[in-house]
Design an enzyme around this catalytic site. Structure first.
Site, mmCIF file in Angstrom:
data_model
loop_
_atom_site.group_PDB
_atom_site.id
_atom_site.type_symbol
_atom_site.label_atom_id
_atom_site.label_comp_id
_atom_site.label_asym_id
_atom_site.label_seq_id
_atom_site.Cartn_x
_atom_site.Cartn_y
_atom_site.Cartn_z
ATOM 1 N N SER A 123 0.819 -1.210 0.000
ATOM 2 C CA SER A 123 0.000 0.000 0.000
ATOM 3 C C SER A 123 0.850 1.256 0.000
ATOM 4 O O SER A 123 0.333 2.339 -0.264
ATOM 5 C CB SER A 123 -0.959 0.000 1.188
ATOM 6 O OG SER A 123 -0.392 -0.622 2.292
ATOM 7 N N HIS A 144 -2.623 -2.732 -6.399
ATOM 8 C CA HIS A 144 -3.054 -2.376 -5.042
ATOM 9 C C HIS A 144 -4.544 -2.642 -4.845
ATOM 10 O O HIS A 144 -5.387 -1.928 -5.382
ATOM 11 C CB HIS A 144 -2.724 -0.886 -4.789
ATOM 12 C CG HIS A 144 -3.107 -0.415 -3.422
ATOM 13 N ND1 HIS A 144 -3.764 0.770 -3.197
ATOM 14 C CD2 HIS A 144 -2.924 -0.973 -2.198
ATOM 15 C CE1 HIS A 144 -3.973 0.918 -1.893
ATOM 16 N NE2 HIS A 144 -3.469 -0.126 -1.269
ATOM 17 N N GLU A 156 -5.785 -0.531 -7.973
ATOM 18 C CA GLU A 156 -4.909 0.446 -8.628
ATOM 19 C C GLU A 156 -3.697 -0.294 -9.207
ATOM 20 O O GLU A 156 -2.945 -0.921 -8.464
ATOM 21 C CB GLU A 156 -4.453 1.502 -7.615
ATOM 22 C CG GLU A 156 -5.608 2.336 -7.102
ATOM 23 C CD GLU A 156 -5.232 3.296 -5.977
ATOM 24 O OE1 GLU A 156 -5.689 4.445 -6.015
ATOM 25 O OE2 GLU A 156 -4.479 2.900 -5.060
ATOM 26 N N ASN A 195 -6.120 6.780 -1.925
ATOM 27 C CA ASN A 195 -5.716 7.238 -0.593
ATOM 28 C C ASN A 195 -5.269 8.696 -0.592
ATOM 29 O O ASN A 195 -5.419 9.380 0.411
ATOM 30 C CB ASN A 195 -4.639 6.325 -0.017
ATOM 31 C CG ASN A 195 -5.253 5.024 0.489
ATOM 32 O OD1 ASN A 195 -6.426 4.999 0.880
ATOM 33 N ND2 ASN A 195 -4.507 3.940 0.439
#
Ligand SMILES: NC(=O)c1ccc[n+]([C@@H]2O[C@H](COP(=O)([O-])OP(=O)(O)OC[C@H]3O[C@@H](n4cnc5c(N)ncnc54)[C@H](O)[C@@H]3O)[C@@H](O)[C@H]2O)c1
Length: 288
Positions: A123, A144, A156, A195
Site C-alpha cells: 500500500s 493495489h 490500482e 488514498n
C-alpha cells in the site's frame, strides 16, 4: 505476455490481503497456489476464508457451486518454488517491509518462469524500489487491492518507469477478469490515487475544524448530507485509526518534503495523547 497467456496464479503471503486476493482469483476460475513462510498463517487463512466465503453464500452473494469450485482451485504451501514454478502471474502480499519484499522478489525472479509478471500489493512501497531486485523490471508493477478484497471493487495498477505497456495491459485486464474495476497510474506517486484523495479530504476537514470554521460533527454532516459520503471524514478517521492516518501523512511529508503534506497539528496532538479513535475509545468522537 497477453492476458490469455495467464493460466496460473501464485500468491505470496496468506494474511488478510493475500488470502482474499487468492480467493477472488480462484472464484474467477484461476488455479491459485498460496505460499506463506508460516504454517500457522496458512492454517488460519483457510479457516478465516471458510467463514468469509460461507457468509457470502448465506448473503446470496456467491453460490455454493462457486465456492466449492474456488476451493478446488486453491492450494496452500510453505514452499515458494512449489507455489510459483508454473505461475504466469505472481501477486505478493507479504509484510510491509522493503527489505523483505526485495529479498522475496529476487527469489521470485529465480523461481518463477521468465515470462511471469511479478506484482506487489504494497500500500505504500512503489514498485521501482523492488523491481531492480529482479532481472525483469519490465514485468514488475504495483497491483493495489483494497480491504476487504472480496468486497472492494477497485484495484490500482501502478507502472514504475520500467514497467512495460504489455505488463500494465495484462495487469489491468487481469483485474477485469477477476471481477474488479482497475484504474491505471502511468506514473508512480506515494499513496496512489484513492488514498491521496482521502488524505486531501481529511486534511481539508481538519483545516476547517482547526480554523474554528465549524464543529467536526457539522463537517461530518456536510460530507454525509451534501456529498452523500457514507461516513464523514472525522468518523472515518476514527474508524481507520488516527495513528494510521498520522503515519501515512508523516510518511508522505518525509518523502516529498512538501509542507502541505505535514500532518495537521490537531492530528499530531491526538496521536501524542494516544487518542487513536475507535480502537482506543477516543479520537475525535468518544466511544463506549
Ligand atoms: N491490510 C490492508 O488493509 C492492506 C490494504 C492494501 C494493501 N495492503 C498491503 O498488503 C500486504 C499484506 O498486508 P496484510 O494486511 O495482508 O498483512 P498480514 O500481516 O495480514 O499478512 C502478511 C503475511 O505475510 C507473511 N509473510 C511475511 N514474510 C513473508 C515472506 N518472506 N514470504 C512469505 N510470506 C511472508 C506473514 O506470515 C503473514 O501471513 C502489505 O504489503 C500491505 O501494505 C494491506
Amino acid at each position: 505476455m497477453s492476458i490469455d497467456a495467464v493460466k496460473r496464479i501464485g500468491v505470496v503471503g496468506s494474511g488478510a490481503m493475500g488470502t482474499q486476493i487468492a480467493a477472488v482469483c480462484a472464484l474467477a476460475g484461476y488455479p491459485v497456489k498460496v505460499q506463506d513462510i508460516a504454517t500457522e498463517s496458512l492454517e488460519r487463512a483457510r479457516q478465516v476464508l471458510t467463514e468469509q466465503l460461507e457468509k457470502r453464500v448465506q448473503k446470496g452473494k456467491l453460490s455454493r457451486e462457486q465456492v466449492d469450485g474456488a476451493w478446488s482451485r486453491l492450494s496452500w504451501t510453505t514452499d515458494l518454488g512449489e507455489a510459483v514454478r508454473d505461475a504466469d502471474y505472481v501477486i505478493e502480499a507479504i509484510v510491509e517491509k522493503l527489505d523483505a519484499k526485495r529479498e522475496l522478489f529476487a527469489r521470485l525472479d529465480e523461481l518463477a518462469p521468465a515470462h511471469a509478471i511479478l506484482a506487489t500489493n504494497s500500500s505504500t512501497i512503489v514498485s521501482s524500489k523492488i523491481a531492480d531486485a529482479t532481472r525483469r523490471p519490465e514485468n514488475v508493477c504495483n497491483m493495489h487491492f483494497f480491504n476487504p478484497v472480496l468486497v472492494m471493487e477497485l484495484v490500482e495498477v501502478v507502472m514504475n518507469p520500467q514497467t512495460s505497456e504489455d505488463t500494465a495491459d495484462t495487469a489491468v485486464e487481469l483485474c477485469r477478469r477477476i471481477g474488479k474495476t482497475p484504474i491505471l497510474l502511468k506514473k508512480e506517486i506515494s499513496g496512489f490515487v484513492a488514498n491521496r484523495l482521502l488524505m486531501a479530504l481529511f486534511k481539508e476537514a481538519m483545516y476547517l475544524y482547526e480554523q474554528g470554521i465549524a464543529d467536526f460533527k457539522d463537517i461530518d454532516l456536510a460530507a454525509t448530507k451534501a456529498l452523500n459520503h457514507p461516513m464523514g471524514p472525522f468518523t472515518l478517521m476514527d474508524f481507520t485509526g488516527l495513528d494510521v492516518n498520522y503515519y501515512v501523512m508523516q510518511q508522505q511529508y518525509a518523502e516529498t518534503g512538501d509542507p502541505a503534506m505535514k500532518p495537521p497539528e490537531i492530528l499530531r496532538e491526538k496521536f501524542e495523547r494516544g487518542e487513536f479513535g475507535r480502537k482506543s475509545g477516543k479520537g475525535f468522537y468518544t466511544y463506549e
